[in-house]
Design a protein around this motif. Structure first.
Motif, short mmCIF file in Angstrom:
data_model
loop_
_atom_site.label_atom_id
_atom_site.label_comp_id
_atom_site.label_asym_id
_atom_site.label_seq_id
_atom_site.Cartn_x
_atom_site.Cartn_y
_atom_site.Cartn_z
N LYS A 120 0.88 -1.17 0.00
CA LYS A 120 0.00 0.00 0.00
C LYS A 120 0.92 1.21 0.00
O LYS A 120 1.44 1.61 1.04
CB LYS A 120 -0.90 -0.02 1.24
N GLY A 121 1.15 1.75 -1.17
CA GLY A 121 2.14 2.82 -1.33
C GLY A 121 1.79 4.12 -0.64
O GLY A 121 0.62 4.40 -0.37
N GLU A 122 2.81 4.89 -0.38
CA GLU A 122 2.63 6.21 0.21
C GLU A 122 2.42 7.26 -0.89
O GLU A 122 2.15 6.91 -2.04
CB GLU A 122 3.86 6.56 1.06
N ALA A 123 2.60 8.51 -0.57
CA ALA A 123 2.43 9.59 -1.55
C ALA A 123 3.43 10.69 -1.26
O ALA A 123 3.80 10.92 -0.10
CB ALA A 123 1.00 10.13 -1.49
N ALA A 124 3.86 11.37 -2.32
CA ALA A 124 4.73 12.54 -2.14
C ALA A 124 3.88 13.64 -1.53
O ALA A 124 2.75 13.88 -1.96
CB ALA A 124 5.29 12.97 -3.49
N ARG A 125 4.40 14.30 -0.51
CA ARG A 125 3.58 15.27 0.22
C ARG A 125 4.05 16.72 0.10
O ARG A 125 3.29 17.64 0.35
CB ARG A 125 3.55 14.89 1.70
N ASN A 126 5.32 16.91 -0.27
CA ASN A 126 5.86 18.27 -0.29
C ASN A 126 5.94 18.78 -1.73
O ASN A 126 6.85 18.43 -2.48
CB ASN A 126 7.25 18.29 0.35
N ARG A 127 4.98 19.61 -2.12
CA ARG A 127 4.96 20.13 -3.49
C ARG A 127 6.16 21.03 -3.78
O ARG A 127 6.57 21.16 -4.93
CB ARG A 127 3.66 20.91 -3.71
N GLU A 128 6.71 21.63 -2.76
CA GLU A 128 7.82 22.56 -2.95
C GLU A 128 9.11 21.85 -3.36
O GLU A 128 10.00 22.46 -3.96
CB GLU A 128 8.06 23.38 -1.68
N THR A 129 9.22 20.56 -3.01
CA THR A 129 10.47 19.85 -3.31
C THR A 129 10.30 18.75 -4.37
O THR A 129 11.25 18.05 -4.69
CB THR A 129 11.05 19.22 -2.04
N ILE A 130 9.09 18.61 -4.90
CA ILE A 130 8.83 17.51 -5.83
C ILE A 130 9.68 17.61 -7.08
O ILE A 130 10.17 16.61 -7.61
CB ILE A 130 7.32 17.46 -6.20
N GLU A 131 9.91 18.82 -7.56
CA GLU A 131 10.72 19.01 -8.76
C GLU A 131 12.17 18.60 -8.52
O GLU A 131 12.79 17.92 -9.36
CB GLU A 131 10.66 20.46 -9.23
N LEU A 132 12.71 19.01 -7.37
CA LEU A 132 14.09 18.63 -7.03
C LEU A 132 14.19 17.12 -6.85
O LEU A 132 15.14 16.49 -7.34
CB LEU A 132 14.53 19.34 -5.74
N GLY A 133 13.23 16.54 -6.15
CA GLY A 133 13.25 15.10 -5.93
C GLY A 133 13.19 14.34 -7.24
O GLY A 133 13.93 13.36 -7.42
N GLN A 134 12.35 14.77 -8.15
CA GLN A 134 12.24 14.12 -9.45
C GLN A 134 13.54 14.25 -10.25
O GLN A 134 14.00 13.29 -10.88
CB GLN A 134 11.09 14.73 -10.25
N LYS A 135 14.13 15.44 -10.21
CA LYS A 135 15.39 15.68 -10.93
C LYS A 135 16.49 14.74 -10.44
O LYS A 135 17.21 14.13 -11.24
CB LYS A 135 15.83 17.13 -10.75
N LEU A 136 16.62 14.64 -9.13
CA LEU A 136 17.67 13.78 -8.56
C LEU A 136 17.39 12.31 -8.85
O LEU A 136 18.31 11.56 -9.18
CB LEU A 136 17.76 14.00 -7.05
N TYR A 137 16.14 11.91 -8.71
CA TYR A 137 15.80 10.51 -8.93
C TYR A 137 16.02 10.09 -10.38
O TYR A 137 16.59 9.03 -10.65
CB TYR A 137 14.34 10.22 -8.54
N ARG A 138 15.59 10.92 -11.30
CA ARG A 138 15.65 10.55 -12.71
C ARG A 138 16.97 10.92 -13.40
O ARG A 138 17.38 10.25 -14.35
CB ARG A 138 14.48 11.19 -13.46
N GLY A 139 17.60 12.00 -12.93
CA GLY A 139 18.81 12.44 -13.63
C GLY A 139 20.05 12.60 -12.78
O GLY A 139 21.14 12.83 -13.30
N GLY A 140 19.92 12.51 -11.46
CA GLY A 140 21.07 12.71 -10.58
C GLY A 140 21.57 14.15 -10.65
O GLY A 140 20.82 15.07 -10.97
N ASP A 141 22.83 14.33 -10.37
CA ASP A 141 23.46 15.65 -10.45
C ASP A 141 24.84 15.47 -11.07
O ASP A 141 25.77 15.04 -10.39
CB ASP A 141 23.56 16.27 -9.05
N GLN A 142 24.95 15.78 -12.34
CA GLN A 142 26.19 15.55 -13.07
C GLN A 142 27.36 16.31 -12.46
O GLN A 142 28.48 15.80 -12.40
CB GLN A 142 26.01 15.98 -14.53
N ALA A 143 27.10 17.52 -11.98
CA ALA A 143 28.17 18.35 -11.44
C ALA A 143 28.82 17.72 -10.21
O ALA A 143 30.03 17.89 -9.98
CB ALA A 143 27.62 19.73 -11.07
N LYS A 144 28.03 16.98 -9.43
CA LYS A 144 28.56 16.33 -8.22
C LYS A 144 28.92 14.87 -8.44
O LYS A 144 29.36 14.19 -7.52
CB LYS A 144 27.55 16.44 -7.08
N GLY A 145 28.68 14.39 -9.63
CA GLY A 145 28.93 12.97 -9.88
C GLY A 145 27.92 12.10 -9.17
O GLY A 145 28.20 10.95 -8.81
N LEU A 146 26.72 12.65 -8.98
CA LEU A 146 25.66 11.92 -8.28
C LEU A 146 24.80 11.18 -9.29
O LEU A 146 24.17 11.79 -10.15
CB LEU A 146 24.78 12.91 -7.49
#
Length: 217
Positions: A119-145
């Motif tokens: 029974k899955g949860e849900a993303a709750r913070n609209r202010e950080t959803i864009e950052l979370g999606q960016k990191l999850y899907r693309g990482g951070d090239q500048a940091k080697g993440l």
């Protein structure tokens, strides 16, 4: 072009690491457990913390429902002390709870929880959803993440025997584990993969990606 190349390289590294871990574990391959026997234990012992079907009622305890059997078995083995040595994964509650069970019983538990529906949860913070999606899907090239999706898949389903299912997990639990990997208090990741990832993440990034992962299906 650069991002595409980076994503391909990260995916290749994940696959190589997984192949190495799988090869190392090959001699220890375990037979499937009995879900019915596992349910008998889960309903009397595990239920208080993880719920009757592996959908924990508390965010501090992970959802086990739908998790890969191989991953569940590995974690239980890591919690169990052997030969008088400290467990590979230290947790005062789990170390004590799993102590009484042998490999067969742990396989049974893993088989039971794996057959349950999360029974899955849900993303709750609209202010950080864009950052979370960016990191999850693309990482951070500048940091080697690296992108989380490279190993855990676009929906967080993971790869059986290699990477765990993380989609739909409690954000609080995922955040705690990432911080544990970063600080070294959790160190049971093959080839230090998660430790090398988490050490490059700030608290804000960990919180954002954990919240995003909670909403994945």
């Amino acid at each position: 072009m650069k991002r595409s190349l980076l994503s391909c390289l990260l995916t290749l590294l994940c696959a190589m690491a997984a192949s190495g871990a799988q090869a190392a574990d090959a001699p220890k391959a375990t037979p499937k457990g009995d879900a019915a026997r596992g349910q008998a234990v889960a309903s009397t012992v595990c239920v208080a913390c993880h719920g009757p079907d592996g959908n924990s009622p508390l965010a501090a305890n992970p959802k086990l429902a739908g998790q890969h059997t191989e991953y569940l078995f590995k974690q239980m083995k890591n919690f169990k002390a052997a030969d008088g040595k400290q467990p590979e994964r230290v947790n005062a509650i789990m170390n004590g709870m799993i102590a009484a069970y042998d490999d067969g019983q742990m396989r049974d538990l893993a088989a039971y929880f794996a057959t349950q529906t999360q029974k899955g949860e849900a993303a709750r913070n609209r202010e950080t959803i864009e950052l979370g999606q960016k990191l999850y899907r693309g990482g951070d090239q500048a940091k080697g993440l690296p992108a989380c999706a490279a190993c855990h898949g676009p929906a967080g389903a993971g790869i059986p025997a290699q990477y765990p299912r993380i989609g739909g997990q409690f954000a609080e639990y995922t955040e705690a584990q990432l911080k544990g990997f970063r600080e070294g208090s959790r160190a049971n990741d093959p080839n230090k993969m998660m430790r090398m990832v988490a050490i490059k993440m700030t608290d804000a990034e960990i919180k954002a990606v954990s919240d995003y992962i909670a909403g994945l299906r």
